[in-house]
Design a protein around this motif. Structure first.
Motif, mmCIF file in Angstrom:
data_model
loop_
_atom_site.group_PDB
_atom_site.id
_atom_site.type_symbol
_atom_site.label_atom_id
_atom_site.label_comp_id
_atom_site.label_asym_id
_atom_site.label_seq_id
_atom_site.Cartn_x
_atom_site.Cartn_y
_atom_site.Cartn_z
ATOM 1 N N THR A 150 0.837 -1.194 0.000
ATOM 2 C CA THR A 150 0.000 0.000 0.000
ATOM 3 C C THR A 150 0.875 1.248 0.000
ATOM 4 O O THR A 150 1.861 1.320 0.736
ATOM 5 C CB THR A 150 -0.921 0.012 1.236
ATOM 6 O OG1 THR A 150 -1.599 -1.254 1.329
ATOM 7 C CG2 THR A 150 -1.958 1.119 1.137
ATOM 8 N N ASP A 151 0.496 2.232 -0.819
ATOM 9 C CA ASP A 151 1.272 3.465 -0.949
ATOM 10 C C ASP A 151 1.597 4.099 0.401
ATOM 11 O O ASP A 151 0.710 4.278 1.244
ATOM 12 C CB ASP A 151 0.489 4.506 -1.766
ATOM 13 C CG ASP A 151 0.480 4.201 -3.252
ATOM 14 O OD1 ASP A 151 1.424 3.548 -3.718
ATOM 15 O OD2 ASP A 151 -0.472 4.611 -3.933
ATOM 16 N N GLY A 152 2.850 4.466 0.577
ATOM 17 C CA GLY A 152 3.256 5.263 1.729
ATOM 18 C C GLY A 152 3.325 4.547 3.052
ATOM 19 O O GLY A 152 3.579 5.171 4.081
ATOM 20 N N THR A 153 3.108 3.229 3.072
ATOM 21 C CA THR A 153 3.082 2.487 4.329
ATOM 22 C C THR A 153 4.438 1.864 4.622
ATOM 23 O O THR A 153 5.309 1.765 3.762
ATOM 24 C CB THR A 153 2.028 1.363 4.284
ATOM 25 O OG1 THR A 153 2.410 0.414 3.270
ATOM 26 C CG2 THR A 153 0.644 1.928 3.965
ATOM 27 N N SER A 170 2.718 -0.735 -5.840
ATOM 28 C CA SER A 170 1.962 -0.232 -4.697
ATOM 29 C C SER A 170 0.614 0.319 -5.146
ATOM 30 O O SER A 170 0.484 0.835 -6.265
ATOM 31 C CB SER A 170 2.760 0.861 -3.972
ATOM 32 O OG SER A 170 3.940 0.317 -3.425
ATOM 33 N N PHE A 171 -0.383 0.221 -4.257
ATOM 34 C CA PHE A 171 -1.747 0.640 -4.555
ATOM 35 C C PHE A 171 -2.245 1.604 -3.473
ATOM 36 O O PHE A 171 -1.765 1.578 -2.339
ATOM 37 C CB PHE A 171 -2.660 -0.579 -4.652
ATOM 38 C CG PHE A 171 -2.352 -1.461 -5.832
ATOM 39 C CD1 PHE A 171 -3.062 -1.314 -7.014
ATOM 40 C CD2 PHE A 171 -1.330 -2.414 -5.780
ATOM 41 C CE1 PHE A 171 -2.771 -2.109 -8.120
ATOM 42 C CE2 PHE A 171 -1.033 -3.202 -6.870
ATOM 43 C CZ PHE A 171 -1.760 -3.050 -8.044
ATOM 44 N N PRO A 172 -3.233 2.441 -3.795
ATOM 45 C CA PRO A 172 -3.726 3.430 -2.826
ATOM 46 C C PRO A 172 -4.317 2.824 -1.556
ATOM 47 O O PRO A 172 -4.219 3.407 -0.488
ATOM 48 C CB PRO A 172 -4.798 4.196 -3.619
ATOM 49 C CG PRO A 172 -4.392 4.034 -5.046
ATOM 50 C CD PRO A 172 -3.813 2.642 -5.128
ATOM 51 N N GLU A 176 -7.277 -2.919 -2.496
ATOM 52 C CA GLU A 176 -6.902 -3.045 -3.912
ATOM 53 C C GLU A 176 -5.696 -3.961 -4.072
ATOM 54 O O GLU A 176 -5.639 -4.783 -4.997
ATOM 55 C CB GLU A 176 -6.582 -1.668 -4.491
ATOM 56 C CG GLU A 176 -7.766 -0.736 -4.610
ATOM 57 C CD GLU A 176 -7.353 0.642 -5.074
ATOM 58 O OE1 GLU A 176 -7.133 0.806 -6.295
ATOM 59 O OE2 GLU A 176 -7.243 1.552 -4.234
ATOM 60 N N ALA A 177 -4.734 -3.815 -3.163
ATOM 61 C CA ALA A 177 -3.518 -4.632 -3.252
ATOM 62 C C ALA A 177 -3.825 -6.105 -3.002
ATOM 63 O O ALA A 177 -3.336 -6.982 -3.724
ATOM 64 C CB ALA A 177 -2.476 -4.116 -2.261
ATOM 65 N N VAL A 178 -4.639 -6.384 -1.985
ATOM 66 C CA VAL A 178 -4.998 -7.771 -1.681
ATOM 67 C C VAL A 178 -5.725 -8.402 -2.863
ATOM 68 O O VAL A 178 -5.508 -9.572 -3.206
ATOM 69 C CB VAL A 178 -5.877 -7.847 -0.414
ATOM 70 C CG1 VAL A 178 -6.437 -9.259 -0.225
ATOM 71 C CG2 VAL A 178 -5.077 -7.446 0.815
ATOM 72 N N PHE A 189 1.337 -10.144 -0.734
ATOM 73 C CA PHE A 189 0.964 -8.823 -0.207
ATOM 74 C C PHE A 189 1.645 -8.613 1.127
ATOM 75 O O PHE A 189 1.577 -9.477 2.006
ATOM 76 C CB PHE A 189 -0.556 -8.739 -0.056
ATOM 77 C CG PHE A 189 -1.048 -7.520 0.687
ATOM 78 C CD1 PHE A 189 -0.858 -6.253 0.159
ATOM 79 C CD2 PHE A 189 -1.708 -7.656 1.902
ATOM 80 C CE1 PHE A 189 -1.330 -5.133 0.830
ATOM 81 C CE2 PHE A 189 -2.178 -6.542 2.580
ATOM 82 C CZ PHE A 189 -2.000 -5.269 2.047
ATOM 83 N N ILE A 190 2.295 -7.456 1.304
ATOM 84 C CA ILE A 190 2.994 -7.129 2.550
ATOM 85 C C ILE A 190 2.214 -6.051 3.284
ATOM 86 O O ILE A 190 1.938 -4.974 2.730
ATOM 87 C CB ILE A 190 4.427 -6.604 2.272
ATOM 88 C CG1 ILE A 190 5.181 -7.537 1.329
ATOM 89 C CG2 ILE A 190 5.173 -6.392 3.586
ATOM 90 C CD1 ILE A 190 5.495 -8.879 1.888
ATOM 91 N N HIS A 191 1.854 -6.305 4.544
ATOM 92 C CA HIS A 191 1.119 -5.303 5.330
ATOM 93 C C HIS A 191 1.207 -5.675 6.804
ATOM 94 O O HIS A 191 1.708 -6.735 7.178
ATOM 95 C CB HIS A 191 -0.340 -5.232 4.881
ATOM 96 C CG HIS A 191 -0.979 -3.902 5.102
ATOM 97 N ND1 HIS A 191 -0.621 -2.780 4.393
ATOM 98 C CD2 HIS A 191 -1.946 -3.502 5.958
ATOM 99 C CE1 HIS A 191 -1.356 -1.745 4.793
ATOM 100 N NE2 HIS A 191 -2.169 -2.166 5.761
#
Length: 266
Positions: A150-153, A170-172, A176-178, A189-191
């Protein structure tokens, strides 16, 4: 002479008053205004998210509601994109940041952070075709793997740090990324761990596999403008107080042990 002295004294009082107001911190301003304005990005389950009625809810949001109650003010949530949180704070669009923000050395050069209210770490969700092939983050560091974040994370930062050989997009939003992994357009996916643990309970993500062991150490905290030490002092005492009186444990259990709130979100 007396009149001149009194005039100079009055000027001095006015200058002091303006100086005091210029130096007033976020908490003082919120009390004066009667409203605590907090910048947030409501896409980080279960910290801040939007329910079916359009309300912003979550663990961190409940902490902010308790904070506002302790201050005797109303809470106003200002929803912005994650990448706009720091610029928004600097532009005084809100008093502080409350948006699942990890304390990093880079961010600490721009902001002051409160004491951490929870510790999380980055984990990985992978497509089922990687079962038996990927057991840890190091296995994904190959040119053929497609990684999303995810953008900016800090998930994006961790992917760049640990997976420099892989392909990264990266996605907003995390959703969306998942979806990229679910639909087979990405491999992993990394979070943050709390989000990922809840994401795989959702029916549309049920086929994904989780590498549940976090591979980073990340304290989350509230962000304020540099030099606002009076506000930091108040917030840190507030966090200590709710940790001692049981409020923190009650809210933590509500969002991390009782999953009834899942029915409130889309």
């Amino acid at each position: 002479m007396i009149r001149r002295y009194l005039s100079m004294l009055l000027v001095g009082i006015v200058v002091f008053s303006h100086s005091y107001l210029a130096q007033a911190g976020a908490i003082d301003e919120a009390v004066r205004r009667g409203v605590l304005k907090v910048g947030t990005t409501p896409t980080y389950v279960p910290f801040e998210m939007t329910d079916k009625r359009g309300r912003i809810i979550g663990f961190e949001i409940d902490l902010l509601r308790e904070m506002s109650k302790a201050l005797g003010v109303k809470l106003k949530l200002v929803s912005v994109a994650y990448t706009e949180l720091v610029p928004g704070l600097m532009a005084s669009q809100f008093d502080m940041i409350g948006s699942g923000m990890t304390v990093t050395q880079e961010r600490n050069l721009q902001l002051n952070f409160s004491d951490s209210f929870i510790i999380v770490g980055q984990t990985v969700l992978i497509h089922p075709r990687l079962a038996g092939l990927v057991d840890g983050i190091e296995d994904l560091n190959e040119a053929g793997y497609r990684i999303v974040a995810t953008d900016g994370t800090t998930g994006e930062a961790a992917a760049k740090r640990f997976l420099g050989t892989a392909q990264l997009r990266s996605f907003p939003t995390a959703e969306e990324a998942v979806r990229q992994v679910v639909e087979g357009r990405a491999d992993a996916f990394i979070h943050d761990a709390p989000y990922n643990l809840i994401a795989i309970t959702r029916p549309e993500n049920s086929q994904l596999l989780a590498l549940e062991q976090p591979f980073t150490y990340e304290p989350l905290a509230f962000g304020l403008k540099k030099g606002d030490y009076d506000s930091l002092n108040w917030i840190n005492h507030f966090l200590n107080q709710i940790a001692q009186d049981g409020t923190y444990d009650r809210l933590h259990d509500k969002w991390f042990k009782n999953m009834d709130w899942l029915g409130e979100i889309d």
